[in-house]
Design a protein around this motif. Structure first.
Motif, PDB file in Angstrom:
ATOM      1  N   THR A  82     -72.399 129.529  -7.030  1.00 33.55           N
ATOM      2  CA  THR A  82     -71.831 130.824  -6.650  1.00 33.55           C
ATOM      3  C   THR A  82     -71.498 131.634  -7.889  1.00 33.55           C
ATOM      4  O   THR A  82     -71.843 132.819  -7.989  1.00 33.55           O
ATOM      5  N   GLU A  83     -70.848 131.001  -8.841  1.00 34.42           N
ATOM      6  CA  GLU A  83     -70.471 131.691 -10.080  1.00 34.42           C
ATOM      7  C   GLU A  83     -71.717 132.176 -10.833  1.00 34.42           C
ATOM      8  O   GLU A  83     -71.735 133.300 -11.355  1.00 34.42           O
ATOM      9  N   ALA A  84     -72.741 131.344 -10.902  1.00 32.50           N
ATOM     10  CA  ALA A  84     -73.969 131.744 -11.599  1.00 32.50           C
ATOM     11  C   ALA A  84     -74.596 132.967 -10.940  1.00 32.50           C
ATOM     12  O   ALA A  84     -74.997 133.920 -11.636  1.00 32.50           O
ATOM     13  N   LEU A  85     -74.656 132.970  -9.636  1.00 40.74           N
ATOM     14  CA  LEU A  85     -75.259 134.096  -8.922  1.00 40.74           C
ATOM     15  C   LEU A  85     -74.425 135.369  -9.076  1.00 40.74           C
ATOM     16  O   LEU A  85     -74.975 136.461  -9.242  1.00 40.74           O
ATOM     17  N   ILE A  86     -73.113 135.221  -9.044  1.00 37.66           N
ATOM     18  CA  ILE A  86     -72.240 136.387  -9.248  1.00 37.66           C
ATOM     19  C   ILE A  86     -72.457 136.967 -10.639  1.00 37.66           C
ATOM     20  O   ILE A  86     -72.570 138.185 -10.815  1.00 37.66           O
ATOM     21  N   ARG A  87     -72.537 136.098 -11.640  1.00 36.14           N
ATOM     22  CA  ARG A  87     -72.755 136.578 -13.016  1.00 36.14           C
ATOM     23  C   ARG A  87     -74.111 137.254 -13.173  1.00 36.14           C
ATOM     24  O   ARG A  87     -74.299 138.079 -14.063  1.00 36.14           O
ATOM     25  N   LEU A  88     -75.047 136.904 -12.305  1.00 38.01           N
ATOM     26  CA  LEU A  88     -76.366 137.544 -12.324  1.00 38.01           C
ATOM     27  C   LEU A  88     -76.374 138.866 -11.570  1.00 38.01           C
ATOM     28  O   LEU A  88     -77.398 139.552 -11.526  1.00 38.01           O
ATOM     29  N   GLY A  89     -75.239 139.215 -10.947  1.00 36.67           N
ATOM     30  CA  GLY A  89     -75.138 140.503 -10.273  1.00 36.67           C
ATOM     31  C   GLY A  89     -75.190 140.456  -8.757  1.00 36.67           C
ATOM     32  O   GLY A  89     -75.204 141.499  -8.103  1.00 36.67           O
ATOM     33  N   VAL A  90     -75.215 139.268  -8.191  1.00 39.85           N
ATOM     34  CA  VAL A  90     -75.230 139.130  -6.736  1.00 39.85           C
ATOM     35  C   VAL A  90     -73.801 139.298  -6.222  1.00 39.85           C
ATOM     36  O   VAL A  90     -72.857 138.794  -6.836  1.00 39.85           O
ATOM     37  N   ASP A  91     -73.629 140.011  -5.093  1.00 36.77           N
ATOM     38  CA  ASP A  91     -72.288 140.179  -4.557  1.00 36.77           C
ATOM     39  C   ASP A  91     -71.738 138.820  -4.097  1.00 36.77           C
ATOM     40  O   ASP A  91     -72.501 137.901  -3.807  1.00 36.77           O
ATOM     41  N   GLN A  92     -70.413 138.716  -4.053  1.00 36.25           N
ATOM     42  CA  GLN A  92     -69.753 137.430  -3.816  1.00 36.25           C
ATOM     43  C   GLN A  92     -70.161 136.786  -2.492  1.00 36.25           C
ATOM     44  O   GLN A  92     -70.413 135.582  -2.435  1.00 36.25           O
ATOM     45  N   GLU A  93     -70.224 137.561  -1.424  1.00 37.81           N
ATOM     46  CA  GLU A  93     -70.560 137.002  -0.116  1.00 37.81           C
ATOM     47  C   GLU A  93     -71.971 136.429  -0.097  1.00 37.81           C
ATOM     48  O   GLU A  93     -72.199 135.315   0.363  1.00 37.81           O
ATOM     49  N   THR A  94     -72.917 137.183  -0.623  1.00 40.49           N
ATOM     50  CA  THR A  94     -74.314 136.724  -0.672  1.00 40.49           C
ATOM     51  C   THR A  94     -74.439 135.525  -1.602  1.00 40.49           C
ATOM     52  O   THR A  94     -75.144 134.558  -1.287  1.00 40.49           O
ATOM     53  N   ALA A  95     -73.752 135.569  -2.732  1.00 39.70           N
ATOM     54  CA  ALA A  95     -73.795 134.461  -3.693  1.00 39.70           C
ATOM     55  C   ALA A  95     -73.295 133.169  -3.041  1.00 39.70           C
ATOM     56  O   ALA A  95     -73.910 132.107  -3.201  1.00 39.70           O
ATOM     57  N   ALA A  96     -72.198 133.243  -2.298  1.00 41.99           N
ATOM     58  CA  ALA A  96     -71.645 132.059  -1.633  1.00 41.99           C
ATOM     59  C   ALA A  96     -72.602 131.527  -0.571  1.00 41.99           C
ATOM     60  O   ALA A  96     -72.806 130.312  -0.451  1.00 41.99           O
ATOM     61  N   GLU A  97     -73.213 132.436   0.200  1.00 38.20           N
ATOM     62  CA  GLU A  97     -74.178 132.024   1.232  1.00 38.20           C
ATOM     63  C   GLU A  97     -75.399 131.364   0.607  1.00 38.20           C
ATOM     64  O   GLU A  97     -75.866 130.322   1.085  1.00 38.20           O
ATOM     65  N   ASP A  98     -75.927 131.962  -0.445  1.00 35.55           N
ATOM     66  CA  ASP A  98     -77.109 131.411  -1.103  1.00 35.55           C
ATOM     67  C   ASP A  98     -76.795 130.087  -1.790  1.00 35.55           C
ATOM     68  O   ASP A  98     -77.599 129.147  -1.753  1.00 35.55           O
ATOM     69  N   ALA A  99     -75.621 129.999  -2.419  1.00 34.00           N
ATOM     70  CA  ALA A  99     -75.218 128.749  -3.069  1.00 34.00           C
ATOM     71  C   ALA A  99     -75.164 127.622  -2.054  1.00 34.00           C
ATOM     72  O   ALA A  99     -75.549 126.488  -2.348  1.00 34.00           O
ATOM     73  N   CYS A 100     -74.706 127.935  -0.849  1.00 34.78           N
ATOM     74  CA  CYS A 100     -74.605 126.937   0.213  1.00 34.78           C
ATOM     75  C   CYS A 100     -75.987 126.373   0.566  1.00 34.78           C
ATOM     76  O   CYS A 100     -76.118 125.194   0.863  1.00 34.78           O
ATOM     77  N   LYS A 101     -76.984 127.206   0.490  1.00 31.87           N
ATOM     78  CA  LYS A 101     -78.347 126.771   0.799  1.00 31.87           C
ATOM     79  C   LYS A 101     -78.940 125.945  -0.349  1.00 31.87           C
ATOM     80  O   LYS A 101     -79.636 124.968  -0.126  1.00 31.87           O
ATOM     81  N   ILE A 102     -78.664 126.358  -1.570  1.00 33.71           N
ATOM     82  CA  ILE A 102     -79.253 125.728  -2.747  1.00 33.71           C
ATOM     83  C   ILE A 102     -78.581 124.399  -3.089  1.00 33.71           C
ATOM     84  O   ILE A 102     -79.232 123.467  -3.559  1.00 33.71           O
ATOM     85  N   GLU A 103     -77.276 124.290  -2.856  1.00 30.26           N
ATOM     86  CA  GLU A 103     -76.482 123.153  -3.329  1.00 30.26           C
ATOM     87  C   GLU A 103     -76.980 121.791  -2.858  1.00 30.26           C
ATOM     88  O   GLU A 103     -76.719 120.785  -3.499  1.00 30.26           O
ATOM     89  N   HIS A 104     -77.715 121.769  -1.765  1.00 33.86           N
ATOM     90  CA  HIS A 104     -78.181 120.493  -1.209  1.00 33.86           C
ATOM     91  C   HIS A 104     -79.538 120.062  -1.768  1.00 33.86           C
ATOM     92  O   HIS A 104     -79.908 118.907  -1.643  1.00 33.86           O
ATOM     93  N   ALA A 105     -80.245 121.002  -2.379  1.00 35.40           N
ATOM     94  CA  ALA A 105     -81.609 120.708  -2.829  1.00 35.40           C
ATOM     95  C   ALA A 105     -81.749 120.615  -4.343  1.00 35.40           C
ATOM     96  O   ALA A 105     -82.697 120.012  -4.837  1.00 35.40           O
ATOM     97  N   ILE A 106     -80.818 121.182  -5.064  1.00 37.84           N
ATOM     98  CA  ILE A 106     -80.937 121.259  -6.513  1.00 37.84           C
ATOM     99  C   ILE A 106     -80.636 119.895  -7.154  1.00 37.84           C
ATOM    100  O   ILE A 106     -79.805 119.139  -6.663  1.00 37.84           O
TER     101      ILE A 106
END
Length: 120
Positions: A82-106
């Motif tokens: 989530t923090e990485a995506l936010i620092r890349l310019g993604v809004d917090q809500e989208t970053a948290a949603e996307d992190a939730c999807k990625i966290e299981h596969a990375i």
């Protein structure tokens, strides 16, 4: 017992809820995740049988050491991504949603590299 993404999500949710409230019950998980009571009941049973949680006679759910380890790993991944995506310019809500999807596969290696890059 192999733990699938859904099981990891339940454990992470139990961890997060346990930080907010003294006792976690199935109904709290239902409300937090938006799942049906039967779905949560089934998942709680599977997690209990797998040794990831303990459910006492009052229905309070506690993570076992193994369950807490999995939950903390997933939660840390979620936080880092989530923090990485936010620092890349993604809004917090989208970053948290996307992190939730990625966290299981990375991979662990990739998470460690991102964590180091962020200085976390």
């Amino acid at each position: 017992m192999h733990l699938y993404e859904s099981g990891q999500m339940y454990l992470e949710t139990i961890l997060v809820l346990s930080k907010k409230m003294p006792k976690v019950r199935s109904i709290d998980i239902v409300e937090e995740m938006g799942y049906s009571k039967p779905s949560v009941s089934r998942a709680v049973g599977l997690l209990k049988n797998g040794g990831f949680i303990i459910v006492d006679e009052d229905g309070h759910i506690t993570l076992t050491d193994e369950g807490r380890e999995v939950a903390e790993t997933i939660y840390e991944r979620h936080t880092i991504l989530t923090e990485a995506l936010i620092r890349l310019g993604v809004d917090q809500e989208t970053a948290a949603e996307d992190a939730c999807k990625i966290e299981h596969a990375i991979s662990d290696q990739s998470v460690a590299a991102i964590k180091a890059f962020l200085g976390m």
